[in-house]
Design a protein around this motif. Structure first.
Motif, short mmCIF file in Angstrom:
data_model
loop_
_atom_site.label_atom_id
_atom_site.label_comp_id
_atom_site.label_asym_id
_atom_site.label_seq_id
_atom_site.Cartn_x
_atom_site.Cartn_y
_atom_site.Cartn_z
N LEU A 30 0.84 -1.19 0.00
CA LEU A 30 0.00 0.00 0.00
C LEU A 30 0.88 1.24 0.00
N VAL A 31 1.87 1.24 0.90
CA VAL A 31 2.74 2.41 1.02
C VAL A 31 3.55 2.58 -0.26
N PHE A 32 4.01 1.44 -0.79
CA PHE A 32 4.90 1.51 -1.94
C PHE A 32 4.17 1.96 -3.20
N SER A 33 2.89 1.57 -3.32
CA SER A 33 2.20 1.85 -4.57
C SER A 33 1.42 3.16 -4.55
N THR A 34 1.22 3.75 -3.37
CA THR A 34 0.49 5.01 -3.31
C THR A 34 1.48 6.15 -3.11
N PRO A 35 1.67 7.00 -4.13
CA PRO A 35 2.66 8.08 -4.00
C PRO A 35 2.39 8.98 -2.81
N ALA A 36 1.09 9.22 -2.51
CA ALA A 36 0.76 10.13 -1.41
C ALA A 36 1.30 9.57 -0.10
N LEU A 37 1.24 8.23 0.05
CA LEU A 37 1.74 7.62 1.27
C LEU A 37 3.26 7.50 1.24
N ARG A 38 3.80 7.29 0.05
CA ARG A 38 5.23 7.02 -0.05
C ARG A 38 6.05 8.28 0.21
N ASP A 39 5.63 9.38 -0.38
CA ASP A 39 6.45 10.58 -0.28
C ASP A 39 5.79 11.71 0.48
#
Lengths: 617, 142
Positions: free
Chosen positions: B87-96
């Motif tokens: 989830l974190v890796f694929s969602t830019p909002a969560l990743r960065d």
């Protein structure tokens, strides 16, 4: 460092307090059951504090922050896994394990499978896992004393071993329960109070976050003291002041221009870097840019495999740790064991929020640890680095005291459980020999009965004596080992101990509690293959240079393959030998699962709720 | 080995004295008019304690309900923990993304995971207890 005196005082205080608590527990620690499980008269909350105290080891107190400093967000999984392991324990193991009424893991194995062979093998693995887990505690103590007082590396392990031996040999489990409960709260305080001051200082500094593209930099002029000779790589030319040996030249506070490339610093060298300089990285280890550092799944070469393997090891490994298991026997009944686990989860959640904060701040304010490779020291250095004056020294002392509490409590818990298992096995072997001898020697009739009674009384005393002897042995061996083995990050070694537990004890416990088809042969095969394979992987990683690449990842995080392997072998062999399912299986399962409030009629001599009588002191 | 040590201190006086039981063949008992009480005494808890096939059925039902509970709780845990990295890796909002200067991923893994674990533990604790009290009711009623 000017906090020498305070730190020594803190270490002395924690050690003396631990020893005093153990003397306090000396009086009741007489009967054998006191030594093992505090006579099962410990309330859930105190028991939970004790479990927390025992569980939060050097790996949690220093190790997680160190790994976060070096590898970033990916290492946050350690804290998550260490906590979540107790949820799995609560769901599957807590109550049945308590209801099994056995003292140690080998006891459980024997009660469930009626096999001496499984018992011996389990005992062997318990001792091995305990010692593996003790190594990083002792090495962490060495590192801590070295960091705060410049003492040689062997001093820490020797102090911890001495205090542990006094504690364990004098009182056993009961005193250890007091010590552990006290040390949980000490550890929580020692991280929670400094973190407030650190965050205030961080806010005052403008709340920076490691920059996304650059490697770590010195924020201010920093003197790095190199404790072991190190070979580093410099990316940008920089002028430093060196006292000691640099690239083979002996220098006395002379400025040196470090060109791009590899440089060698000797042991005991002090290097002063100017503010804004890049931190040199050890040769062969590329520095991690800030962007990869702050994202999960990008800190290490095989992040997806590593993360899932770690999760599996911590989720299943927690239930198999010898010092955790022995704690569950001190609950009055199965329901209390569940309540204890629930309280433990709260205590752990409160604690594990803190280490990542230290790790992130360490990346900003103590980046030189990346150069020396001793990242475990971040927690110890941050308070004096960020908070000025007497307050900083005081906070630094508090953290040092907490770290020592971590080494002592985990080492005590592990030593008690290893000593318990060692003592039992020695007792079994001796009892076997004695029985064989007695058959030839004993006279018959009345004198025989009187003599047997006297022998039994002496045996009781000899029992405790033997356990104390086992305690000394259980503490000394890892002390010697810790001085011989290469120093590795504490959380990594503890991760390996979790992997061993997850791929040997956890199949035994889970299948033993929930599956009727387990046979002694299956258990032996599973323990040998799962435990053996993980042991092999651990030996490869611990001794000599670690492998690089895919092979290195597979060997240093073995749980992802070794746990399924152990389950498959254990279930498969059990199925093949299904004719030898122990006839007592049904009775044991009733005992494991039926609530204590049911008074079940007995069959044969063994009452289902027999061990209730032990609660009365 | 160690179990015998404490049994000395077991105050047998606190227990009620054992009830007198007539020992005789069931047929004799029946002819004496005591057949009924004997039959009523063989309750399910007897079956459970003696591991008769009937007792085994009851035990299996308890084990099944507890195992199902455990698997459900751990299943949710594995879904949450196993799904988070992706989830974190694929969602830019969560990743960065950042919140108050701290990356969102850190807040999720460092803080937000713990309440989820505690809630699951609460569910597990409560249901395990109610499964057991249901079982006790069932045995004692029968």
């Amino acid at each position: 460092m000017n906090s020498n005196a305070q730190s020594i005082a803190a270490v002395a205080l924690v050690s003396v307090a631990t020893a005093l608590f153990s003397v306090y527990g000396l009086r009741p620690g007489r009967a054998t059951s006191d030594f093992y499980v505090a006579s099962r008269a410990v309330s859930p909350f105190r028991n939970a504090s004790a479990i927390g105290g025992e569980y939060l080891s050097a790996a949690s107190f220093l190790g997680i922050a160190g790994l976060v400093l070096a590898y970033g967000a990916e290492m946050l999984w350690f804290g998550v896994g260490y906590t979540a392991g107790y949820l799995v324990l609560l769901a599957f193991v807590a109550a049945p394990l308590r209801r099994s009424g056995a003292y140690t893991l080998p006891d459980f194995a024997e009660a469930r499978l009626e096999s001496l062979r499984v018992r011996r093998l389990t005992a062997l693995l318990v001792v091995f896992t305990g010692w593996l887990y003790l190594l990083p505690q002792l090495q962490g103590a060495g590192l801590t004393l070295r960091t705060v007082t410049d003492a040689p590396l062997w001093v820490g392990p020797v102090i911890v071993t001495t205090v542990v031996m006094i504690t364990v040999a004098s009182g056993g489990m009961r005193s250890v329960t007091f010590v552990q409960a006290f040390q949980y709260w000490l550890k929580l305080t020692a991280l929670a109070i400094p973190v407030i001051f650190l965050l205030l200082a961080w806010r005052a500094d403008g709340a920076p976050w490691p920059s996304a593209d650059a490697p770590p930099r010195f924020r201010e002029a920093t003197t790095v003291s190199v404790q072991q000779a190190v070979r580093v790589h410099v990316e940008e030319p920089v002028t430093v002041t060196v006292r000691g040996s640099a690239d083979g030249h002996q220098l006395e506070n002379a400025p040196v221009r470090l060109t791009v490339g590899a440089h060698q610093f000797g042991e005991g060298t002090r290097v002063r870097f100017p503010a804004g300089a890049d931190v040199p990285h050890p040769a062969g280890q590329e520095p991690l840019p800030g962007k990869d550092w702050s994202r999960p799944l990008s800190g290490t070469p095989y992040p997806v495999y590593g993360t899932y393997s770690l999760l599996l090891a911590t989720l299943l490994g927690t239930m198999g740790l010898p010092h955790v298991i022995v704690r569950f026997y001190t609950n009055p009944d199965g329901a209390a064991a569940r309540r204890t686990t629930w309280a433990v989860l709260w205590l752990l959640a409160a604690f594990y929020v803190l280490p990542p904060v230290y790790g992130a701040l360490g990346r900003l304010y103590t980046p030189e640890l990346l150069m020396t490779g001793r990242t475990d020291a971040a927690v110890l250095l941050l308070p004096t680095r960020l908070v000025d004056g007497a307050a900083g020294v005081l906070l630094g002392t508090l953290v040092t005291a907490g770290a020592f509490a971590a080494f002592l409590s985990t080492a005590c818990g592990l030593t008690v459980s290893v000593a318990g298992v060692l003592g039992q096995e020695l007792g079994h072997i001796r009892a076997g020999l004695r029985a064989r001898l007695a058959r030839h020697r004993m006279p018959v009739g009345r004198p025989r009965r009187r003599r047997m009674w006297r022998v039994a009384r002496l045996e009781g005393r000899a029992d405790v004596l033997r356990l104390r002897f086992a305690g000394v042995a259980a503490a000394c061996v890892p002390c010697v080992l810790s001085l011989a083995v290469v120093h590795r990050p504490a959380a990594d070694v503890v991760g390996l101990a979790f992997a061993v537990a997850a791929s040997s004890f956890s199949p035994l416990l889970l299948l033993g509690i929930w599956w009727r088809g387990l046979t002694p042969q299956g258990a032996v095969a599973g323990l040998l293959v799962g435990g053996g394979a993980t042991f092999g992987a651990v030996a490869f990683t611990m001794v000599g240079r670690p492998f690089g690449g895919w092979m290195g990842a597979v060997l240093s995080r073995p749980a992802a393959w070794s746990v399924p392997l152990a389950f498959v072998v254990m279930m498969g062999t059990s199925w093949l030998t299904r004719s030898s399912i122990p006839p007592t299986t049904a009775r044991t399962l009733v005992r494991l699962h039926a609530p204590e409030s049911l008074v079940l009629p007995r069959r044969g001599s063994a009452a289902v709720t027999a061990d209730d009588s032990r609660r009365i002191e | 080995m160690t179990g015998e040590v404490d049994r000395r201190g077991d105050p047998g006086a606190s227990k009620p004295p054992p009830r007198r039981v007539t020992v005789a063949h069931p047929r004799t008992l029946a002819s004496l008019g005591q057949g009924q009480p004997v039959a009523r005494q063989t309750s399910v808890s007897d079956d459970l304690g003696r591991q008769t096939p009937l007792g085994d059925v009851y035990l299996r039902s308890l084990m099944r309900s507890q195992l199902r509970l455990g698997l459900a709780v751990v299943g949710v845990l594995v879904l949450v923990l196993g799904g988070l990295p992706y989830l974190v890796f694929s969602t830019p909002a969560l990743r960065d993304g950042t919140l108050a200067g701290i990356p969102v991923a850190w807040l999720i893994l460092g803080v937000a995971v713990h309440p989820v674990i505690l809630i699951l533990a609460r569910v597990c604790l409560r249901h395990a207890r109610s499964n057991e009290s249901d079982f006790v009711d069932l045995i004692e009623r029968s």
